[in-house]
Design a protein around this motif. Structure first.
Motif, PDB file in Angstrom:
ATOM      1  N   THR A   1       0.829  -1.200   0.000  1.00 37.92           N
ATOM      2  CA  THR A   1       0.000   0.000   0.000  1.00 37.92           C
ATOM      3  C   THR A   1       0.865   1.253   0.000  1.00 37.92           C
ATOM      4  OG1 THR A   1      -1.724  -1.137   1.276  1.00 37.92           O
ATOM      5  CG2 THR A   1      -1.828   1.268   1.215  1.00 37.92           C
ATOM      6  N   ILE A   2       0.472   2.231  -0.811  1.00 37.51           N
ATOM      7  CA  ILE A   2       1.088   3.556  -0.799  1.00 37.51           C
ATOM      8  C   ILE A   2      -0.017   4.582  -0.578  1.00 37.51           C
ATOM      9  CG2 ILE A   2       2.404   5.272  -2.100  1.00 37.51           C
ATOM     10  CD1 ILE A   2       3.592   2.998  -3.730  1.00 37.51           C
ATOM     11  N   GLU A   3       0.196   5.495   0.361  1.00 36.67           N
ATOM     12  CA  GLU A   3      -0.789   6.552   0.641  1.00 36.67           C
ATOM     13  C   GLU A   3      -0.156   7.930   0.501  1.00 36.67           C
ATOM     14  OE1 GLU A   3      -3.670   4.248   3.894  1.00 36.67           O
ATOM     15  OE2 GLU A   3      -2.453   5.963   4.504  1.00 36.67           O
ATOM     16  N   PHE A   4      -0.950   8.848  -0.048  1.00 32.68           N
ATOM     17  CA  PHE A   4      -0.545  10.258  -0.142  1.00 32.68           C
ATOM     18  C   PHE A   4      -1.643  11.115   0.470  1.00 32.68           C
ATOM     19  CE2 PHE A   4      -1.206  14.301  -2.296  1.00 32.68           C
ATOM     20  CZ  PHE A   4       0.009  14.929  -2.094  1.00 32.68           C
ATOM     21  N   GLU A   5      -1.225  12.080   1.299  1.00 34.41           N
ATOM     22  CA  GLU A   5      -2.181  13.030   1.870  1.00 34.41           C
ATOM     23  C   GLU A   5      -1.554  14.416   1.872  1.00 34.41           C
ATOM     24  OE1 GLU A   5      -5.493  12.836   5.320  1.00 34.41           O
ATOM     25  OE2 GLU A   5      -3.441  12.447   5.987  1.00 34.41           O
ATOM     26  N   SER A   6      -2.288  15.393   1.323  1.00 27.84           N
ATOM     27  CA  SER A   6      -1.780  16.761   1.259  1.00 27.84           C
ATOM     28  C   SER A   6      -1.668  17.353   2.656  1.00 27.84           C
ATOM     29  CB  SER A   6      -2.698  17.613   0.379  1.00 27.84           C
ATOM     30  OG  SER A   6      -3.996  17.673   0.944  1.00 27.84           O
ATOM     31  N   PRO A   7      -0.812  18.353   2.828  1.00 28.43           N
ATOM     32  CA  PRO A   7      -0.642  18.957   4.157  1.00 28.43           C
ATOM     33  C   PRO A   7      -1.941  19.482   4.767  1.00 28.43           C
ATOM     34  CG  PRO A   7       1.123  19.647   2.696  1.00 28.43           C
ATOM     35  CD  PRO A   7       0.137  18.911   1.847  1.00 28.43           C
ATOM     36  N   ASP A   8      -2.871  19.946   3.934  1.00 27.75           N
ATOM     37  CA  ASP A   8      -4.142  20.448   4.473  1.00 27.75           C
ATOM     38  C   ASP A   8      -5.186  19.345   4.620  1.00 27.75           C
ATOM     39  OD1 ASP A   8      -4.759  19.920   1.866  1.00 27.75           O
ATOM     40  OD2 ASP A   8      -5.302  21.972   1.314  1.00 27.75           O
ATOM     41  N   THR A   9      -4.792  18.086   4.321  1.00 29.19           N
ATOM     42  CA  THR A   9      -5.638  16.887   4.445  1.00 29.19           C
ATOM     43  C   THR A   9      -6.857  16.905   3.527  1.00 29.19           C
ATOM     44  OG1 THR A   9      -7.062  17.644   6.266  1.00 29.19           O
ATOM     45  CG2 THR A   9      -4.928  16.655   6.872  1.00 29.19           C
ATOM     46  N   ARG A  10      -6.893  17.809   2.567  1.00 31.19           N
ATOM     47  CA  ARG A  10      -8.060  17.889   1.680  1.00 31.19           C
ATOM     48  C   ARG A  10      -7.957  16.915   0.500  1.00 31.19           C
ATOM     49  NH1 ARG A  10     -11.091  22.613   2.872  1.00 31.19           N
ATOM     50  NH2 ARG A  10     -12.147  22.461   0.851  1.00 31.19           N
ATOM     51  N   LEU A  11      -6.775  16.355   0.269  1.00 29.90           N
ATOM     52  CA  LEU A  11      -6.593  15.381  -0.799  1.00 29.90           C
ATOM     53  C   LEU A  11      -5.938  14.133  -0.222  1.00 29.90           C
ATOM     54  CD1 LEU A  11      -6.613  14.492  -3.770  1.00 29.90           C
ATOM     55  CD2 LEU A  11      -4.373  15.613  -4.027  1.00 29.90           C
ATOM     56  N   PHE A  12      -6.580  12.987  -0.460  1.00 30.94           N
ATOM     57  CA  PHE A  12      -6.051  11.712   0.026  1.00 30.94           C
ATOM     58  C   PHE A  12      -6.128  10.691  -1.100  1.00 30.94           C
ATOM     59  CE2 PHE A  12      -6.766   7.449   1.784  1.00 30.94           C
ATOM     60  CZ  PHE A  12      -5.639   7.306   2.571  1.00 30.94           C
TER      61      PHE A  12
ATOM     62  N   ALA B   1     -11.061  14.003  -2.671  1.00 32.96           N
ATOM     63  CA  ALA B   1     -10.637  15.391  -2.778  1.00 32.96           C
ATOM     64  C   ALA B   1     -11.756  16.310  -2.291  1.00 32.96           C
ATOM     65  CB  ALA B   1     -10.262  15.734  -4.214  1.00 32.96           C
ATOM     66  N   GLU B   2     -11.474  17.118  -1.283  1.00 31.18           N
ATOM     67  CA  GLU B   2     -12.434  18.113  -0.791  1.00 31.18           C
ATOM     68  C   GLU B   2     -12.278  19.373  -1.631  1.00 31.18           C
ATOM     69  OE1 GLU B   2     -12.242  18.732   3.395  1.00 31.18           O
ATOM     70  OE2 GLU B   2     -11.991  16.585   3.851  1.00 31.18           O
ATOM     71  N   LEU B   3     -13.199  19.545  -2.596  1.00 29.71           N
ATOM     72  CA  LEU B   3     -13.105  20.677  -3.519  1.00 29.71           C
ATOM     73  C   LEU B   3     -13.464  21.987  -2.845  1.00 29.71           C
ATOM     74  CD1 LEU B   3     -14.772  18.980  -6.622  1.00 29.71           C
ATOM     75  CD2 LEU B   3     -12.355  19.006  -5.967  1.00 29.71           C
ATOM     76  N   SER B   4     -14.368  21.928  -1.888  1.00 30.49           N
ATOM     77  CA  SER B   4     -14.773  23.116  -1.134  1.00 30.49           C
ATOM     78  C   SER B   4     -15.353  22.644   0.190  1.00 30.49           C
ATOM     79  CB  SER B   4     -15.813  23.927  -1.924  1.00 30.49           C
ATOM     80  OG  SER B   4     -17.039  23.217  -2.008  1.00 30.49           O
ATOM     81  N   ASP B   5     -15.884  23.572   0.951  1.00 34.34           N
ATOM     82  CA  ASP B   5     -16.506  23.191   2.219  1.00 34.34           C
ATOM     83  C   ASP B   5     -17.761  22.363   2.012  1.00 34.34           C
ATOM     84  OD1 ASP B   5     -14.529  24.533   3.553  1.00 34.34           O
ATOM     85  OD2 ASP B   5     -15.690  26.393   3.796  1.00 34.34           O
ATOM     86  N   HIS B   6     -18.322  22.406   0.807  1.00 36.26           N
ATOM     87  CA  HIS B   6     -19.578  21.689   0.544  1.00 36.26           C
ATOM     88  C   HIS B   6     -19.423  20.519  -0.435  1.00 36.26           C
ATOM     89  CE1 HIS B   6     -21.849  24.723   2.712  1.00 36.26           C
ATOM     90  NE2 HIS B   6     -21.254  25.667   1.997  1.00 36.26           N
TER      91      HIS B   6
ATOM     92  N   LEU C   1     -19.668  12.573  -6.641  1.00 39.66           N
ATOM     93  CA  LEU C   1     -19.600  13.979  -6.250  1.00 39.66           C
ATOM     94  C   LEU C   1     -20.603  14.178  -5.124  1.00 39.66           C
ATOM     95  CD1 LEU C   1     -18.357  16.765  -6.824  1.00 39.66           C
ATOM     96  CD2 LEU C   1     -20.283  17.197  -8.372  1.00 39.66           C
ATOM     97  N   LEU C   2     -20.074  14.481  -3.939  1.00 39.58           N
ATOM     98  CA  LEU C   2     -20.912  14.592  -2.747  1.00 39.58           C
ATOM     99  C   LEU C   2     -21.106  16.063  -2.376  1.00 39.58           C
ATOM    100  CD1 LEU C   2     -18.699  12.055  -2.324  1.00 39.58           C
ATOM    101  CD2 LEU C   2     -20.211  11.633  -0.391  1.00 39.58           C
ATOM    102  N   TYR C   3     -22.334  16.366  -1.962  1.00 41.64           N
ATOM    103  CA  TYR C   3     -22.667  17.719  -1.507  1.00 41.64           C
ATOM    104  C   TYR C   3     -23.179  17.633  -0.077  1.00 41.64           C
ATOM    105  CZ  TYR C   3     -24.774  22.338  -1.169  1.00 41.64           C
ATOM    106  OH  TYR C   3     -25.093  23.602  -0.767  1.00 41.64           O
TER     107      TYR C   3
END
Length: 258
Positions: free
Chosen positions: A71-82, A141-146, A191-193
């Motif tokens: 397994t390889i995992e990547f997570e951005s510093p702001d945790t919005r992309l995994f 990926a968290e594109l925005s708060d929603h 795509l989740l809202y």
């Protein structure tokens, strides 16, 4: 599967039981820099058979299995992309599970065996061998708060060689040497809202698969050299679009549409 830990971890598990069951599992995970983690795991699972093949001299209902995963995992510093990429592989060389006859042989007079786990099956070709593996990737990926975008991609393939002896006797009577092959690819997007009152998702799913089978039915006891061969090639391709949303008018009353 849960996410890999933030620190270096080594886990070793061993099990020993009746019928000489001996299972070993080893896993290791570690962070690589600030944004990457890697993990590997391997397993060896073995057990003697509950019974014996009195004709071929091999075990019946035993277990002999190797398995591994990376397994390889990547997570951005702001945790919005995994993103997670995983590969796994299994190799099973356990003996074929041959059956137990409930009545004496009508032609041969072969008696019913005392141990229900024993057999007299005579088909030894092909040798039992099962290999399976696959790759998968998940992304969140968290594109925005929603809005959140999710993707799940997967590929799997397996191949099995197995001797199936339906009469469970040395006689070549309804013996089936068989080969099975499967391969499939799938992709899903979501795509989740999410908001205080409206929550839901829209998605797309695709599956492409193929299954190939080849087996002979040997009936040489009935007529020397008599057999029937069957082959199948099944292709599947399917896709769907879906959606589901819920709106909360009040804490007690909501409407869901999908």
């Amino acid at each position: 599967t849960k996410k890999l830990p933030n620190d270096i971890q080594l886990k070793v598990k061993g099990t020993y039981g009746t019928y000489n069951q001996a299972d070993g599992i080893v896993s290791l995970s570690a962070p690589i820099g600030e944004m990457f983690k890697v993990g590997v795991a391997g397993a060896r699972l073995t057990r003697d058979g509950f019974g014996e093949n009195l004709n071929l001299g091999i075990e019946n209902y035993n277990k002999a299995l190797w398995a591994g995963r990376g397994t390889i995992e990547f997570e951005s510093p702001d945790t919005r992309l995994f993103i997670r990429l995983t590969g796994d592989y299994t190799h099973d060389t356990s003996s074929p599970r041959n059956g137990h006859r409930l009545i004496p042989g009508l032609q041969s007079g072969a008696p019913v065996l005392a141990d229900v786990f024993d057999t007299r099956a005579g088909l030894a070709n092909p040798k039992q061998d099962i290999k399976a593996g696959g790759l998968s990737m998940t992304a969140n990926a968290e594109l925005s708060d929603h809005l959140t975008l999710r993707s799940t991609s997967a590929w799997r393939k397996d191949k099995s060689y197995t001797p199936i002896d339906f009469d469970s006797l040395p006689a070549v009577d309804v013996d089936v040497p068989a080969i099975y092959e499967n391969e499939q690819t799938s992709q899903e997007f979501q795509l989740l809202y999410a908001s205080e009152k409206l929550n839901g998702l829209v998605g797309y799913y695709y599956l492409g698969a193929k299954a190939a089978t080849g087996f002979g039915v040997l009936l040489s006891t009935t007529l020397p050299g008599f057999d029937a061969y069957t082959a199948g090639d099944v292709r599947t391709e399917t896709s769907s679009i879906y959606g589901d949303f819920t709106y909360d008018f009040t804490p007690q009353f909501s409407l869901s549409v999908g």
